[in-house]
Design an enzyme around this catalytic site. Structure first.
Site, mmCIF file in Angstrom:
data_model
loop_
_atom_site.group_PDB
_atom_site.id
_atom_site.type_symbol
_atom_site.label_atom_id
_atom_site.label_comp_id
_atom_site.label_asym_id
_atom_site.label_seq_id
_atom_site.Cartn_x
_atom_site.Cartn_y
_atom_site.Cartn_z
ATOM 1 N N GLU A 49 0.818 -1.222 0.000
ATOM 2 C CA GLU A 49 0.000 0.000 0.000
ATOM 3 C C GLU A 49 0.853 1.273 0.000
ATOM 4 O O GLU A 49 0.524 2.246 -0.661
ATOM 5 C CB GLU A 49 -0.922 -0.009 1.229
ATOM 6 C CG GLU A 49 -1.928 1.132 1.214
ATOM 7 C CD GLU A 49 -2.976 0.976 2.296
ATOM 8 O OE1 GLU A 49 -3.567 -0.116 2.390
ATOM 9 O OE2 GLU A 49 -3.196 1.939 3.040
ATOM 10 N N ASP A 50 1.948 1.261 0.739
ATOM 11 C CA ASP A 50 2.673 2.518 0.998
ATOM 12 C C ASP A 50 4.087 2.596 0.415
ATOM 13 O O ASP A 50 4.770 3.601 0.621
ATOM 14 C CB ASP A 50 2.771 2.762 2.511
ATOM 15 C CG ASP A 50 1.409 3.072 3.128
ATOM 16 O OD1 ASP A 50 0.536 3.546 2.389
ATOM 17 O OD2 ASP A 50 1.225 2.829 4.327
#
Ligand code: ZN
Length: 180
Positions: A61-62
């Site tokens: 996600e990051d």
């Protein structure tokens, strides 16, 4: 190589240029380590796949980490767990938040426990050391939303459920005291 340590190394490398939102700007890697530690220590989770996926839960996600990279290095089961904990960043933020509430009850037992530990650790961090630019109203809104997600994740691990309820209660009491 020990797979847990390999996951720590992988996550530390991927998150190496990121900091948490607290005033001290804690290195990001502290967060996934805390989530895995919470699962093991508070939740008594011994399943290595769950602990490894917890260490990796924010990498896709990051960071620029990909699902296939995780599948090759850690296997299909762990990659699947990580993807269950990954929001679709092509969607607007409000929609992602709405989907977390809607999708929580339909996650696998492993992903539910990781997400519950994630929410618990994030709330504890906010309580101890809130982001500097978050007024009380924004913190309150975050707690209420997190509690909606938490409601859909409970029922697998009683110790994790209780820890999540306790931190929500602590946050609400603290914020009410600050607001009055
Ligand atoms: Zn997280």
């Amino acid at each position: 190589m020990n797979a847990l340590l390999d996951a720590v190394l992988f996550a530390a490398d991927k998150h190496s240029d990121q900091r948490r939102k607290n005033a001290a700007g804690t290195p990001y890697i502290n967060h996934p380590i805390e989530v895995a530690d919470h699962l093991a220590r508070v939740g008594n989770v011994a399943d290595q796949s769950i602990l490894i996926a917890a260490l990796l839960h924010d990498t896709v996600e990051d960071t620029e980490a990909t699902e296939s990279e995780i599948r090759e290095r850690f296997g299909c089961d762990i990659a699947a767990l990580v993807m269950e904990c990954t929001d679709d960043k092509s969607l607007p933020k409000q929609e992602r938040k709405r989907l977390q509430v809607v999708n929580a009850p339909h996650k696998s037992d492993g992903a539910k426990q990781i997400k519950l530990a994630d929410k618990t650790c994030n709330l504890r961090t906010m309580l101890d050391d809130p982001p500097q630019d978050w007024p009380i109203s924004r913190q309150l809104e975050y707690v209420r939303w997190a509690n909606e997600v938490i409601a859909g994740l409970k029922g697998i691990n009683e110790a994790l459920d209780n820890a999540a309820d306790a931190v929500v209660r602590d946050c609400l009491e603290h914020l009410k005291r600050q607001a009055s």
